[in-house]
Design a protein around this motif. Structure first.
Motif, PDB file in Angstrom:
ATOM      1  N   PRO A 155       0.603  -1.199   0.081  1.00  0.00           N
ATOM      2  CA  PRO A 155       0.058   0.118   0.024  1.00  0.00           C
ATOM      3  C   PRO A 155       0.762   1.333  -0.118  1.00  0.00           C
ATOM      4  CG  PRO A 155      -0.146  -1.245   2.167  1.00  0.00           C
ATOM      5  CD  PRO A 155       0.745  -1.996   1.237  1.00  0.00           C
ATOM      6  N   PRO A 156       0.454   2.256  -0.665  1.00  0.00           N
ATOM      7  CA  PRO A 156       1.077   3.720  -0.705  1.00  0.00           C
ATOM      8  C   PRO A 156       1.809   4.171   0.563  1.00  0.00           C
ATOM      9  CG  PRO A 156      -1.011   3.684  -1.994  1.00  0.00           C
ATOM     10  CD  PRO A 156      -1.197   2.542  -1.032  1.00  0.00           C
ATOM     11  N   VAL A 157       1.077   4.110   1.776  1.00  0.00           N
ATOM     12  CA  VAL A 157       1.610   4.438   2.888  1.00  0.00           C
ATOM     13  C   VAL A 157       2.906   3.909   3.278  1.00  0.00           C
ATOM     14  CG1 VAL A 157       1.437   4.960   5.218  1.00  0.00           C
ATOM     15  CG2 VAL A 157      -0.358   5.432   3.776  1.00  0.00           C
ATOM     16  N   GLU A 158       2.844   2.641   3.255  1.00  0.00           N
ATOM     17  CA  GLU A 158       4.014   1.675   3.591  1.00  0.00           C
ATOM     18  C   GLU A 158       5.119   1.835   2.499  1.00  0.00           C
ATOM     19  OE1 GLU A 158       6.574  -1.768   5.185  1.00  0.00           O
ATOM     20  OE2 GLU A 158       5.558   0.147   5.826  1.00  0.00           O
ATOM     21  N   ALA A 159       4.855   1.718   1.184  1.00  0.00           N
ATOM     22  CA  ALA A 159       5.691   1.851  -0.074  1.00  0.00           C
ATOM     23  C   ALA A 159       6.418   3.218   0.283  1.00  0.00           C
ATOM     24  CB  ALA A 159       5.062   1.926  -0.957  1.00  0.00           C
ATOM     25  N   LYS A 160       5.751   4.278   0.554  1.00  0.00           N
ATOM     26  CA  LYS A 160       6.470   5.659   0.665  1.00  0.00           C
ATOM     27  C   LYS A 160       7.392   5.835   1.643  1.00  0.00           C
ATOM     28  CE  LYS A 160       5.552  10.782   0.937  1.00  0.00           C
ATOM     29  NZ  LYS A 160       4.665  11.587   1.133  1.00  0.00           N
ATOM     30  N   GLY A 161       6.930   5.249   2.874  1.00  0.00           N
ATOM     31  CA  GLY A 161       7.942   4.892   3.904  1.00  0.00           C
ATOM     32  C   GLY A 161       9.184   4.253   4.001  1.00  0.00           C
ATOM     33  N   ALA A 162       8.995   3.017   3.239  1.00  0.00           N
ATOM     34  CA  ALA A 162      10.086   2.162   2.929  1.00  0.00           C
ATOM     35  C   ALA A 162      11.057   2.303   1.434  1.00  0.00           C
ATOM     36  CB  ALA A 162       9.609   0.733   2.990  1.00  0.00           C
ATOM     37  N   HIS A 163      10.215   3.239   0.675  1.00  0.00           N
ATOM     38  CA  HIS A 163      10.956   3.476  -0.666  1.00  0.00           C
ATOM     39  C   HIS A 163      10.764   2.143  -1.508  1.00  0.00           C
ATOM     40  CE1 HIS A 163      12.811   7.061   0.897  1.00  0.00           C
ATOM     41  NE2 HIS A 163      13.142   6.395   1.682  1.00  0.00           N
TER      42      HIS A 163
END
Length: 704
Positions: free
Chosen positions: A82-90
């Motif tokens: 999901p975008p929130v996790e993807a953004k935080g973990a690159h």
């Protein structure tokens, strides 16, 4: 058995990285272990990792030479995270691709995913031929809802899922009553500290962690306002970096706690800093585990922690090895800190008990728990036996003529070999006397003793030879100072050297350490393992002149260095307090003395042209202690027009005496310009320079 840990980025210093490195290193003593870093952002890991642990990188995003830094898939969204996790973990479409390929090809028996996005990948792309274990390093209810939903969908597709507290394991079991996935608590592993433990005498409280809202460092700063009012001789240090830095800086400035609370920035390894303190503080709203708590306890430091969900209460035994206080209550935090500050014996007793309690989290114990979990799941699913060799085909009959030729050859060939003359061995000329020695790879730790001497211990593993010495060389100068490097008497321990503060004269600057071997003139810079500065916290300068002060430290690229100051005389700025119309400095004089008729003053010398020198009177408190106040109006009157102006401050003990720079050098801090910061009041800002000298800046007047 081969065990593989999936990490988002093995090149940082976060708690998940530390705990993974610790347990992987412990498992590597018995099994084949690898860490797979989804992203590579540096040349080498910043945390220590056992040499037997293999490090595999999937995406190379190093700033200059990363092969994947311009890959087009990096800009495309992940289809599985999901975008929130993807953004935080690159995470991106490229991580989708690389992780899927890795999980399809790995020969591991067990794969462990260490964060939500990696758990999702493991559930999606993992294979039945190996065990799939997910980790939860936070608390169940604290994830963003989308991340929680994706993680919930992933857990049933794993063989096991671990939490770092028993309370959170129970929560997970309640949420997944019907799944076959084994859910168990496996706390983070924390190795025993190698540093000299705290003795509880320093008037210092230490906190460390990411500067994020959940840590509630604002509560700690507010509590310290109460502590400082009662015990102004105690100080608070907060280590870490993060988005709350600016807010904390403003809060400290607003409360006027600049001399009481210091924001230290990130530091690795943090153990050397825990050991400097006598008390540790944890004020989080929630802690899934509390790695910093175990680290501090392992250094002999009792912890005052909020009794938040879930970790602190499972780690600390309230009243025995630390104190638990209510969550969100700054008054309770202050009360807990003051309880230990005011009771020296209780503080030391709890510190000793804390060291014993921390042993529960030794990586070897956590590694055993992992192996027990793997056994309970049936062990490795792939056989380690070699496949049986295929039956050899029956030999074909050899023709008679061919058999005769072979027989003749077996008779004739040995006769020919007997006749041949042996070749003359070559005569060595140029290289006959050359001895090839092992290269030097020195790694060292250092410690400051009660005399201010620096004790250096060089590991045996990285050096060889008989005639070895340690040199310290001032940067940009190139002229080394040699110190004897002594071999261990038992032939087993480290090589040692002592830099004696009373004997060795090191000019002002930064000095690099090298090990030198006389036989082949090999010279290698010393890598830093631990640079312990606990002995500097309460150390005082040597009497007389010149003033000498040394602070050992690890450089940004991991080498051991020494920052040195040597001055004929020195005026130490012990405290600085700014008011609405002036700032006042209190300090001590070293290497010089005040005289009864000296009429001392502080001179403010302007940088550049146009502005005038500023002079203020000095109050002599006793033979070595002084105080002076700089009025802001005097600075405005001395500047040129409305331009910004900076003055460097120096103390002159008498009219004909040489000015002595006012600076802050005493203590264990290398760069005061990064830690000892003050707000601008009425456009006036006192500050410490890169050399830790005191200066004051007056901003330009606003244009009309």
């Amino acid at each position: 058995m081969k065990i593989s840990f999936l990490l988002q980025n093995a090149y940082g210093i976060g708690g998940t990285i530390r705990s993974t490195f610790n347990v992987a290193s412990a498992l590597a003593a018995r099994h084949d272990v690898e860490i797979v870093s989804t992203i590579r952002s540096g040349e080498k890991p910043r945390l220590p990792l056992h040499r037997k642990v293999k490090l595999v990188n999937l995406i190379d995003q190093r700033a200059e030479k990363g092969a994947d830094r311009d890959h087009p898939l990096l800009t495309q969204d992940s289809q599985y995270v999901p975008p929130v996790e993807a953004k935080g973990a690159h995470f991106s479409a490229l991580t989708d691709q690389r992780v899927a390929e890795h999980l399809a090809q790995t020969d591991a028996d067990v794969v462990v995913a260490t964060r939500p996005g990696l758990v999702m990948y493991l559930a999606e792309f993992g294979q039945d031929r190996y065990l799939r274990i997910g980790q939860e390093h936070r608390i169940y209810g604290t994830h963003e809802p989308t991340i929680r939903a994706y993680q919930d969908a992933s857990i049933p597709h794993l063989d096991a899922h671990t939490t770092v507290s028993e309370a959170d394991a129970n929560t997970h079991r309640e949420r997944f009553p019907d799944v076959k996935t084994t859910i168990v608590c496996l706390p983070n592993g924390c190795p025993p500290s190698e540093v000299e433990p705290s003795d509880g005498s320093a008037k210092l409280v230490v906190a460390a962690g990411r500067l994020i809202p959940v840590k509630r460092y604002d509560l700690l700063v507010r509590a310290w306002e109460t502590v400082a009012a009662t015990r102004p001789d105690w100080k608070l240090r907060i280590y870490g970096r993060g988005p709350e830095l600016a807010k904390l800086r403003t809060q400290i400035d607003t409360l006027g706690l600049n001399e009481a609370v210091t924001l230290m920035g990130a530091h690795s390894p943090i153990e050397t800093e825990w050991a400097k303190g006598s008390i540790a503080a944890v004020t989080s709203r929630e802690e899934s585990f509390g790695m910093t708590i175990v680290e501090a306890m392992g250094c002999g430091v009792p912890v005052v922690a909020t009794d938040c969900p879930h970790g602190p209460g499972e780690i600390i035994t309230d009243g025995e090895d630390g104190l638990l206080v209510p969550v969100g209550d700054s008054d309770a935090i202050a009360k807990g800190l003051l309880k230990l500050i005011e009771d020296d014996e209780l503080r030391r007793t709890m510190g000793a008990a804390a060291r014993v309690s921390a042993q529960r989290y030794a990586p070897e114990r956590i590694a055993d728990a992992y192996l027990e979990l793997i056994d309970s799941l049936g062990g490795p699913r792939t056989t380690t036996e070699e496949p049986a060799p295929a039956a050899a085909p029956a030999p074909r009959p050899v023709p008679l003529a061919k058999r005769l030729r072979r027989t003749v050859g077996r008779i004739v060939r040995p006769l020919r070999r007997r006749v041949a003359k042996p070749a003359e061995p070559p005569v060595k000329k140029v290289i006959k006397d050359i001895v090839v020695r092992k290269p030097l790879r020195p790694v060292a730790s250092c410690r400051v003793d009660a005399h201010g001497d620096v004790l250096v211990s060089v590991e045996r593993k990285g050096i060889s030879g008989d005639k070895l010495s340690l040199t310290v060389t001032r940067r940009k100068e190139g002229k080394p100072v040699e110190v004897p490097l002594h071999a261990p008497a038992d032939g087993k321990g480290p090589y040692t050297a002592v830099l004696k503060r009373a004997e060795l004269r090191l000019g002002e600057g930064r000095w690099d350490l090298h090990v030198v071997r006389a036989e082949d003139k090999a010279r290698r810079r010393v890598v830093s393992h631990l640079a312990e500065g606990r002995g500097l916290v309460d150390l005082e300068p040597l009497p007389g002149a010149p003033f000498t002060w040394w602070v050992p430290y690890p450089t940004v690229d991991g080498y051991l260095a020494l920052r040195a100051w040597q001055r004929d005389a020195h005026a130490e700025a012990r405290s600085l307090r700014a008011a609405g119309d002036a700032f006042t400095v209190e300090g001590t004089l070293h290497g010089a003395e005040f005289t009864a008729d000296g009429d001392p003053v502080v001179l403010g010398t302007p940088r550049g042209e146009g502005a005038s020198e500023v002079t203020v009177d000095v109050e002599v408190v006793d033979a070595t202690t002084f105080r002076f106040t700089v009025p802001y109006e005097r600075l405005r009157a001395a500047r040129a027009g409305d331009e910004a102006t900076t003055w460097d401050l120096a103390l002159r003990t008498a009219a004909d005496a040489k000015p002595i720079r006012v600076a802050r050098l005493v203590g264990d801090i290398v760069d005061r310009n990064k830690t000892d910061l003050y707000p601008s009041v009425a456009d006036v800002r006192p500050y410490f320079t890169v050399n830790s000298d005191l200066a004051v800046n007056l901003a330009a007047a606003p244009s009309s």
